[in-house]
Every structure is written in structure tokens, then in C-alpha cells.
Design an enzyme around this catalytic site. Structure first.
Site, PDB file in Angstrom:
ATOM      1  N   SER A   2       0.853  -1.189   0.000  1.00  0.00           N
ATOM      2  CA  SER A   2       0.000   0.000   0.000  1.00  0.00           C
ATOM      3  C   SER A   2       0.886   1.236   0.000  1.00  0.00           C
ATOM      4  O   SER A   2       1.820   1.327   0.813  1.00  0.00           O
ATOM      5  CB  SER A   2      -0.916   0.015   1.236  1.00  0.00           C
ATOM      6  OG  SER A   2      -1.434   1.317   1.462  1.00  0.00           O
ATOM      7  N   GLY A   3       0.600   2.172  -0.903  1.00  0.00           N
ATOM      8  CA  GLY A   3       1.408   3.379  -0.968  1.00  0.00           C
ATOM      9  C   GLY A   3       1.251   4.265   0.249  1.00  0.00           C
ATOM     10  O   GLY A   3       2.236   4.697   0.863  1.00  0.00           O
ATOM     11  N   SER A   4      -0.012   4.576   0.641  1.00  0.00           N
ATOM     12  CA  SER A   4      -0.219   5.464   1.786  1.00  0.00           C
ATOM     13  C   SER A   4       0.310   4.833   3.072  1.00  0.00           C
ATOM     14  O   SER A   4       0.888   5.528   3.923  1.00  0.00           O
ATOM     15  CB  SER A   4      -1.704   5.817   1.931  1.00  0.00           C
ATOM     16  OG  SER A   4      -2.488   4.658   2.151  1.00  0.00           O
ATOM     17  N   GLY A  34      -1.795   5.138  -3.197  1.00  0.00           N
ATOM     18  CA  GLY A  34      -0.616   4.933  -4.029  1.00  0.00           C
ATOM     19  C   GLY A  34      -0.757   3.757  -4.974  1.00  0.00           C
ATOM     20  O   GLY A  34      -0.362   3.833  -6.143  1.00  0.00           O
ATOM     21  N   THR A  35      -1.339   2.657  -4.475  1.00  0.00           N
ATOM     22  CA  THR A  35      -1.488   1.482  -5.335  1.00  0.00           C
ATOM     23  C   THR A  35      -2.524   1.723  -6.427  1.00  0.00           C
ATOM     24  O   THR A  35      -2.381   1.227  -7.546  1.00  0.00           O
ATOM     25  CB  THR A  35      -1.872   0.252  -4.503  1.00  0.00           C
ATOM     26  OG1 THR A  35      -2.866   0.622  -3.528  1.00  0.00           O
ATOM     27  CG2 THR A  35      -0.674  -0.334  -3.788  1.00  0.00           C
TER      28      THR A  35
END
Length: 355
Positions: free
Chosen positions: A101-103, A268-269
Site C-alpha cells: 500500500s502506498g499510503s 498509491g497502489t
């Protein structure tokens, strides 16, 4: 005014963990820095699969009332297996255990540096984290003891299948593209579904996302070509129209997390998944950017770094830039006799006494 001294409970039925609550783009990540015992397994993926199978009560405890909220995420810091990584982390959300996960990576990286898990260096600092999906390469920009921005590059993303169709109750036939970017995403065109991706549409987006994911799961693979079983489809990503800007594009976007959550951040993803699809369709070139804007108005900036491969799939490398903010540092207590918490598969992963 009397002064109250906080005293840690010593009762043998009490457990405690230490949390750093962060937010990035409006999504709250609860970083667990202390209080969980050793998880069997070598790689972070193996440790994740252990807690998923034998200790899922930990996720439910921190993401449900009265201790948490399903709109939050939990990031458990664990020992890395890969010698290039300085720390590992397991991501937990309402939908289960996303491999990346980006965040959450932005929040975890900032928390690790600002809280001394890895010593912070002023200026640009490189950090390597091991997620269940593999290595996340992080560049942090630090000043005055704070992380000013985080850029994270994960394992490559790829388009699995395009122009899939599914009959969604109440919506009719819906076309979508299936993309892997740390999890499988069903990408849908927001405009064709009547969405402008504004705050007032969140409840309607949740209704669509719930119906869409339930309808698509039977026709979507749960296998990654290298990681194996990754579980049923967890995400749908709404793609708004593209607006050309210097060096790339800007677009309103929204990510649905099953069951029943629209992310506050653009994710982000989700941003990476769209960049992979745009590259596949010849809409985004190496070095160009995509800024995604959530219904809350927060944004992440993604950049396409170049082509790669995952098994037999053409893939892309990307990075995502955002910032995380500290909300709280706390010690959370749990009495194992609390009737509102199911401790049947929770007690075994916690340390034997207060942290």
C-alpha cells in the site's frame, strides 16, 4: 488542581501495545511499534500469512469499535528477512491483508524515521522496507527532525487482463480492467458510470463498489504469477478524466476497499495501477507523472520509471510521492476479559504482559 499520575496496570490479564497514528492524504495508519511477540516465518510475507491465519483478532481489535474504525489501517513493524531491508511491515485493513500500500508505506516510513526506529538523517535519506509484496525503496526528505516528503517505489505493476465485463446488480454490464499493483484492482471509468468523484458521491460510490467487487470476484483470479494465492479481489478504482499538466496528467480518482470503504487518499497502489494501464495503452511514457486527486481533495504524484517484467507479463516500475503527518503517540491497553473483544485468536500474538 490535583495531578494524576499514570500507572501501567500490572494485572496478568492486561496487555498493551504502543502506536504511532499517522495520516497521509487523509487515510489514517496505526503504526504498531511495540507489544507484539515473535511471528513465525522468515520473510515478511510468511509472517503475514501466520498472523492472518492464527492471529487475525489483532487486526479486528484495532480496526473495529470500540478500539478503532474500519476506515483506518494498521501497520505492524516486524523484523525483515531480506538483508537489504532495515525494517519490515505487515499491512492490515478492513478487507484483510494487502501485500502493499502506498499510503501505508508513506506513513510507516515517516513513523520509523521520526520515532527513531531507524535514525533520521537530515536532507535526503534512503530507506528500504520489506513488505509482504517485496522490497519498498523509500527516499525521504527530512528537515528539522521531520519527514517533509516520502517517495516510495515498490515491486513492478502489470495489467493482468483488459476489457473484462461483469453484470453488476442495479448498474447493468460494467467494463473494467484488472491490474496488479500490490493487490488486484478493478479499474472502472467513473464518467461512464455517472460519477464526478466529489465528496457528496461517497455513499453512492460505496454502493457501487460493494456490488461491483461482489459481482467481479467469481471471474477475477486470486493468483499472482510469483506470489501465489493473494485472496479475492479487494479493490475497485474509479478513474476520472485526464487533464494534461506539465510533465504528465492530473485526474480525480477514488479507491473502494471491500467491504464498504472509500479511501480518503487517492491511494498509491490505485495511482500505480492506473499508470500501468495508461502505459499499456500508450497514454503515459517513461518519466511522465500522474497526479491523482481524491474526493477529499488530497493528492499523490506518481511517476513512471520504466518497463519491467513479472513472470510473462510486461510490467512497469513507478514511484509515488506524498507526505505523512503524526496524529498521536499512544499506549493502547486491552483487558483480555473485555466482552467487546474476541481474544480467541488475539492473545497468542501479544506479549505476555504490558509492553
Amino acid at each position: 488542581m490535583p495531578v494524576f499520575e499514570f500507572r501501567r496496570p500490572t494485572h496478568h490479564r492486561t496487555r498493551s501495545i504502543e502506536l504511532v497514528d499517522m495520516q497521509s492524504g487523509g487515510d489514517v495508519s496505526r503504526i504498531v511499534t511495540r507489544g507484539v511477540g515473535h511471528l513465525p516465518g522468515g520473510s515478511v510475507l510468511e509472517q503475514m500469512r501466520y498472523i492472518q491465519k492464527y492471529g487475525d483478532g489483532f487486526r479486528r481489535w484495532l480496526l473495529n469499535e470500540p478500539y478503532g474504525d474500519p476506515f483506518m489501517s494498521v501497520d505492524l513493524i516486524v523484523p525483515p528477512d531480506n538483508p537489504r531491508a532495515q525494517a519490515g511491515y505487515i499491512i492490515m485493513e478492513a478487507m484483510g491483508y494487502p501485500l502493499y500500500s502506498g499510503s501505508n508505506t508513506i506513513c510507516t516510513a515517516a513513523a520509523i524515521l521520526e520515532n527513531g526506529v531507524v535514525p533520521m538523517e537530515d536532507g535526503e535519506q534512503t530507506l528500504v522496507l520489506e513488505s509482504p509484496a517485496g522490497l519498498a525503496w523509500v527516499t525521504a526528505h527530512n528537515a528539522n527532525g521531520r519527514v517533509q516528503s516520502v517517495t516510495t517505489r515498490s515491486e513492478p505493476a502489470f495489467v493482468c487482463e483488459q476489457n473484462m465485463k461483469v453484470d453488476v446488480p442495479g448498474w447493468g454490464e460494467v467494463r473494467f480492467d484488472l491490474v496488479w499493483s500490490g493487490a488486484y484492482f478493478a479499474l472502472v471509468d467513473a464518467e461512464s458510470l455517472g460519477f464526478d468523484l466529489m465528496p457528496g458521491e461517497v455513499n453512492r460510490m460505496i454502493e457501487f463498489g460493494l456490488a461491483m467487487v461482489e459481482a467481479a470476484r467469481p471471474v477475477v483470479t486470486d493468483q499472482h504469477p510469483e506470489l501465489g494465492d493473494v485472496g479475492p479481489l479487494p479493490f475497485a478504482h474509479f478513474m476520472g478524466p485526464l487533464e494534461p499538466v506539465d510533465g504528465g496528467y492530473r485526474s480525480r480518482s477514488a479507491t473502494y476497499v471491500h467491504p464498504g470503504v472509500i479511501c480518503r487518499s487517492p491511494t498509491g497502489t490505485g495511482t500505480t495501477a492506473r499508470m500501468a494501464l495508461m502505459y499499456e495503452n500508450g497514454e503515459l511514457r517513461e518519466g511522465e507523472t500522474l497526479e491523482t486527486v481524491s474526493p477529499k481533495g488530497s493528492s499523490f504524484v506518481g511517476r513512471l520509471l520504466g518497463e519491467s517484467t513479472v513472470s510473462h507479463y510486461k510490467a512497469v516500475n513507478t514511484d509515488i510521492t506524498g507526505r505523512a503527518w503524526t496524529l498521536a503517540r499512544s499506549e493502547v491497553l486491552l483487558d483480555l476479559d473485555d466482552p467487546l473483544v474476541d481474544v480467541s485468536d488475539l492473545e497468542g500474538v501479544l506479549n505476555s504482559g504490558p509492553a
